[in-house]
Structures are given as C-alpha cells and as structure tokens.
Design a protein around this motif. Structure first.
Motif, PDB file in Angstrom:
ATOM      1  N   SER A 113      43.388  36.610  44.068  1.00  0.00           N
ATOM      2  CA  SER A 113      44.656  37.188  43.612  1.00  0.00           C
ATOM      3  C   SER A 113      45.321  36.402  42.493  1.00  0.00           C
ATOM      4  N   SER A 114      44.809  35.208  42.149  1.00  0.00           N
ATOM      5  CA  SER A 114      45.368  34.442  41.030  1.00  0.00           C
ATOM      6  C   SER A 114      44.483  34.509  39.789  1.00  0.00           C
ATOM      7  N   LEU A 115      43.366  35.212  39.875  1.00  0.00           N
ATOM      8  CA  LEU A 115      42.416  35.261  38.763  1.00  0.00           C
ATOM      9  C   LEU A 115      43.033  35.985  37.579  1.00  0.00           C
ATOM     10  N   VAL A 116      43.094  35.308  36.438  1.00  0.00           N
ATOM     11  CA  VAL A 116      43.667  35.914  35.242  1.00  0.00           C
ATOM     12  C   VAL A 116      42.641  36.081  34.128  1.00  0.00           C
ATOM     13  N   GLN A 117      41.489  35.440  34.250  1.00  0.00           N
ATOM     14  CA  GLN A 117      40.493  35.520  33.184  1.00  0.00           C
ATOM     15  C   GLN A 117      39.103  35.642  33.777  1.00  0.00           C
ATOM     16  N   ALA A 118      38.320  36.561  33.219  1.00  0.00           N
ATOM     17  CA  ALA A 118      36.918  36.729  33.598  1.00  0.00           C
ATOM     18  C   ALA A 118      36.067  36.744  32.338  1.00  0.00           C
ATOM     19  N   HIS A 119      34.990  35.982  32.334  1.00  0.00           N
ATOM     20  CA  HIS A 119      34.121  35.916  31.161  1.00  0.00           C
ATOM     21  C   HIS A 119      33.304  37.197  31.012  1.00  0.00           C
ATOM     22  N   GLU A 120      32.675  37.333  29.859  1.00  0.00           N
ATOM     23  CA  GLU A 120      31.876  38.527  29.587  1.00  0.00           C
ATOM     24  C   GLU A 120      30.730  38.663  30.588  1.00  0.00           C
ATOM     25  N   LEU A 121      30.295  39.894  30.765  1.00  0.00           N
ATOM     26  CA  LEU A 121      29.151  40.206  31.612  1.00  0.00           C
ATOM     27  C   LEU A 121      28.081  40.783  30.693  1.00  0.00           C
ATOM     28  N   PRO A 122      27.149  39.958  30.216  1.00  0.00           N
ATOM     29  CA  PRO A 122      26.281  40.351  29.103  1.00  0.00           C
ATOM     30  C   PRO A 122      25.140  41.302  29.457  1.00  0.00           C
ATOM     31  N   ALA A 123      24.896  41.545  30.739  1.00  0.00           N
ATOM     32  CA  ALA A 123      23.739  42.354  31.120  1.00  0.00           C
ATOM     33  C   ALA A 123      23.857  43.783  30.589  1.00  0.00           C
ATOM     34  N   THR A 124      22.773  44.277  30.024  1.00  0.00           N
ATOM     35  CA  THR A 124      22.745  45.660  29.544  1.00  0.00           C
ATOM     36  C   THR A 124      21.906  46.561  30.445  1.00  0.00           C
ATOM     37  N   THR A 125      21.165  45.980  31.375  1.00  0.00           N
ATOM     38  CA  THR A 125      20.411  46.749  32.363  1.00  0.00           C
ATOM     39  C   THR A 125      20.947  46.390  33.735  1.00  0.00           C
ATOM     40  N   LEU A 126      21.431  47.366  34.472  1.00  0.00           N
ATOM     41  CA  LEU A 126      22.094  47.128  35.743  1.00  0.00           C
ATOM     42  C   LEU A 126      21.118  47.265  36.914  1.00  0.00           C
ATOM     43  N   ALA A 127      21.588  46.851  38.089  1.00  0.00           N
ATOM     44  CA  ALA A 127      20.819  46.993  39.321  1.00  0.00           C
ATOM     45  C   ALA A 127      21.726  47.598  40.382  1.00  0.00           C
ATOM     46  N   GLU A 128      21.154  48.171  41.395  1.00  0.00           N
ATOM     47  CA  GLU A 128      21.945  48.852  42.420  1.00  0.00           C
ATOM     48  C   GLU A 128      23.033  47.947  42.989  1.00  0.00           C
ATOM     49  N   GLY A 129      24.262  48.452  42.956  1.00  0.00           N
ATOM     50  CA  GLY A 129      25.383  47.740  43.555  1.00  0.00           C
ATOM     51  C   GLY A 129      25.745  46.429  42.903  1.00  0.00           C
ATOM     52  N   CYS A 130      25.255  46.171  41.682  1.00  0.00           N
ATOM     53  CA  CYS A 130      25.351  44.831  41.102  1.00  0.00           C
ATOM     54  C   CYS A 130      26.791  44.333  40.955  1.00  0.00           C
ATOM     55  N   TYR A 131      27.724  45.198  40.546  1.00  0.00           N
ATOM     56  CA  TYR A 131      29.113  44.786  40.344  1.00  0.00           C
ATOM     57  C   TYR A 131      30.068  45.398  41.371  1.00  0.00           C
ATOM     58  N   GLN A 132      29.546  45.966  42.408  1.00  0.00           N
ATOM     59  CA  GLN A 132      30.391  46.642  43.389  1.00  0.00           C
ATOM     60  C   GLN A 132      31.426  45.685  43.979  1.00  0.00           C
ATOM     61  N   TYR A 133      32.701  46.100  43.997  1.00  0.00           N
ATOM     62  CA  TYR A 133      33.813  45.313  44.541  1.00  0.00           C
ATOM     63  C   TYR A 133      34.026  43.972  43.819  1.00  0.00           C
ATOM     64  N   MET A 134      33.418  43.747  42.698  1.00  0.00           N
ATOM     65  CA  MET A 134      33.395  42.408  42.094  1.00  0.00           C
ATOM     66  C   MET A 134      34.787  41.821  41.897  1.00  0.00           C
ATOM     67  N   PHE A 135      35.727  42.624  41.352  1.00  0.00           N
ATOM     68  CA  PHE A 135      37.081  42.138  41.102  1.00  0.00           C
ATOM     69  C   PHE A 135      38.118  42.878  41.953  1.00  0.00           C
ATOM     70  N   ASN A 136      37.688  43.521  42.982  1.00  0.00           N
ATOM     71  CA  ASN A 136      38.592  44.271  43.854  1.00  0.00           C
ATOM     72  C   ASN A 136      39.718  43.356  44.362  1.00  0.00           C
ATOM     73  N   GLY A 137      40.967  43.757  44.111  1.00  0.00           N
ATOM     74  CA  GLY A 137      42.093  42.979  44.608  1.00  0.00           C
ATOM     75  C   GLY A 137      42.505  41.819  43.730  1.00  0.00           C
ATOM     76  N   CYS A 138      41.950  41.718  42.516  1.00  0.00           N
ATOM     77  CA  CYS A 138      42.372  40.652  41.586  1.00  0.00           C
ATOM     78  C   CYS A 138      43.644  41.132  40.886  1.00  0.00           C
ATOM     79  N   SER A 139      44.746  40.943  41.542  1.00  0.00           N
ATOM     80  CA  SER A 139      45.997  41.593  41.148  1.00  0.00           C
ATOM     81  C   SER A 139      46.655  40.990  39.913  1.00  0.00           C
ATOM     82  N   LYS A 140      46.143  39.874  39.377  1.00  0.00           N
ATOM     83  CA  LYS A 140      46.707  39.305  38.150  1.00  0.00           C
ATOM     84  C   LYS A 140      45.802  39.502  36.933  1.00  0.00           C
ATOM     85  N   LEU A 141      44.645  40.073  37.142  1.00  0.00           N
ATOM     86  CA  LEU A 141      43.702  40.291  36.045  1.00  0.00           C
ATOM     87  C   LEU A 141      44.224  41.407  35.150  1.00  0.00           C
TER      88      LEU A 141
END
Length: 299
Positions: free
Chosen positions: A191-219
């Motif tokens: 809940s204090s996260l204000v910065q996230a770096h780039e995610l450079p992948a151009t080919t994804l995988a199943e569920g790879c980013y699911q819920y990754m930033f869920n609830g990051c209320s300061k982003l």
C-alpha cells in the motif's frame, strides 16, 4: 547471510525451523559471530546488540534441499524485536550459484513483521516456487533486494512481497522471458508502493502478471506493458484497487475480456490517460478494458 538486532534493541532470542516436508533438522545450518568459527545451530541463541550472526549451509545436503518456512521464531516474532538481514542468501544453500531446488526459499521470512532489511538474492536462474511468499506480510520492510534473475520458473516470485505495506519501490525485473504465474500477486497490497520499474517482456505466459499490483493504493503510474498478444489470465486483477492510478500504457492488440484482463482496472482513479497501440482495433471500456472516464491516446 547474516542477521542482527536493529539499533535500539538490547537483547533477544532467535531460533529457526526448516520445512518439515523434507524432514530437515537444525544440524544442517552453521552459525558464527566472526565468519570464521562455526558451530551447529541447534537451539535458540541469545543475540547481543551490534553483533552480526552469520549463517551458512553445511554441505550438499542443504544445497539440494529446501530451506523454506519460518526462519525466525522465538522472541523475534513474539516480542517484535526489530531485525536486520544482510549478506548473501545463497550461503544457506552452500553458495550454490543458482537456485536448483523447487520451493527453495518459499515463505522464508513470512509474517516477520519486524524485518527491516533483506539479504541479497543474487541468483540469475530460478526454480519453481523458489521465492513464493518469501517476504509475505513483512510490513516493516522498506526496501526490496535486487532481483537480477533472467531465467524464471513457474510461480517463482508468486506473492513474494504480498502485504509489505512499507515498501515504496519495486525492484527492477529484467527478464524478457516469463513463466506461468511468475509475478502473480508479487506486490499485492503493498500500500506504500509509489514506483514500479518497466516490465520489458513482450511474450507473456499464463497468469504472469495476475494480481501483481492489486491493492497498491499509492501507485499513480503503471509500468509500460509492451506485449502485443495476451494469454489466459495474464493481466487479471493486475491493478485492481490502485485507487490513485491514472496512467497506463498497454500496447496489446488482442481484444481484452475476462479471460485476459478480468477486473484489471477495477477501482483505479476516476480520471486518467490510457495509451493503447495504434494497431489495436478494440474499444472495450470498463473494468476489463479502458477505465471509464479516461482519455485515450495511441502509440
């Protein structure tokens, strides 16, 4: 790796326990106060202020086993003694260069709400579930370790920093080749996260980013999402509950729906800018697509 009492703490006992799945016992870890003279860590020790307690794995049995679950117990957890860690986590597995055992450090520091700093995690090749929940619930952790791994594995970072409510910045994630559910819920409820770096992948995988930033209320700004083709569950719930998020650049051309982007922008800011690919022909709005009320541009 070492651990020590944080400044201001005067005393405290600390012990550890291995995962019982592999029927490990305390004799497989060594402990030292000078890095030269080692003894078996077979019982709780009484820590003194300003002393580093170094820990290492004894032999190849540890290298090929599982060091997961409940590293610090006793007074550290029960009496909220603040602890700092440092050094190289790989000393626990006999300084193996890469992680070769599934679940290796799974939930190692889980719910140690008074852990202030992490050890280094230098491995560049990971194993399935190796860091799952490693710092889950470490609500006093203010900085994340560098994560240089370029060869990922299924669920490798799953829930790694879940509930780390004091963490303000996510580490760089350099891998361009993903694995199933590799980043699932990685920063959920940070809940204090204000910065996230780039995610450079151009080919994804199943569920790879699911819920990754869920609830990051300061982003406020999402990392750029350069992948053009979506796969099942890849972005589901990714930014749900990011109530200040007002900028997303996502270049996929696949039409979003509940298979790929279920609730991914539910609860974001009521106004913002969405940048989509100029090649995208879709125009889905709402919680599964472009947030209602946002301005749309193309790139």
């Amino acid at each position: 790796m070492y651990f020590k009492l944080a400044d201001g703490e005067t005393s405290g006992n600390v012990s550890y326990q291995f995962s019982e799945y592999y029927n490990l016992h305390n004799k497989y870890l060594k402990i030292s106060t000078d890095g030269s003279n080692w003894t078996d860590w077979t019982e709780a020790i009484s820590m003194s202020p300003n002393v580093k307690y170094y820990v290492k794995g004894e032999d190849d049995y540890v290298r090929n086993s599982n060091i997961s679950s409940g590293f610090f117990t006793s007074d550290v957890s029960q009496n909220q003694l603040n602890i700092k860690c440092g050094g190289n986590i790989m000393s626990l597995v006999n300084m193996n260069e890469n992680i070769t055992t599934n679940y290796c450090f799974c939930t190692l520091f889980k719910n140690i709400t008074n852990l202030l700093t992490p050890p280094k995690l230098p491995a560049t090749t990971l194993a399935n579930n190796c860091y799952v929940g490693m710092f889950y619930g470490c609500s006093s952790l203010t900085q994340a370790p560098a994560l240089p791994a370029t060869t990922l594995a299924d669920y490798c970072y799953n829930s790694m920093f879940y509930g780390c409510s004091s963490l303000t910045q996510a580490p760089e994630l350099p891998s361009t080749t993903l694995a199933s559910y590799c980043y699932n819920a990685m920063f959920r409820y940070c809940s204090s996260l204000v910065q996230a770096h780039e995610l450079p992948a151009t080919t994804l995988a199943e569920g790879c980013y699911q819920y990754m930033f869920n609830g990051c209320s300061k982003l406020t700004q999402a990392p750029e999402l350069p992948a053009t083709t979506l796969v099942n569950f890849c972005y589901n719930y990714m930014f749900r509950g990011c109530s200040k998020l007002n900028y997303i650049k996502a270049l996929f051309t696949t039409t979003p729906d509940s298979n790929y982007t279920s609730n991914w922008v539910s609860g974001v800011s009521s106004t913002g800018t969405f940048v989509k690919s100029s090649a995208a022909t879709w125009n889905v709005t709402g919680i599964h697509g472009i947030p209602d009320g946002w301005t749309v541009t193309t790139a």
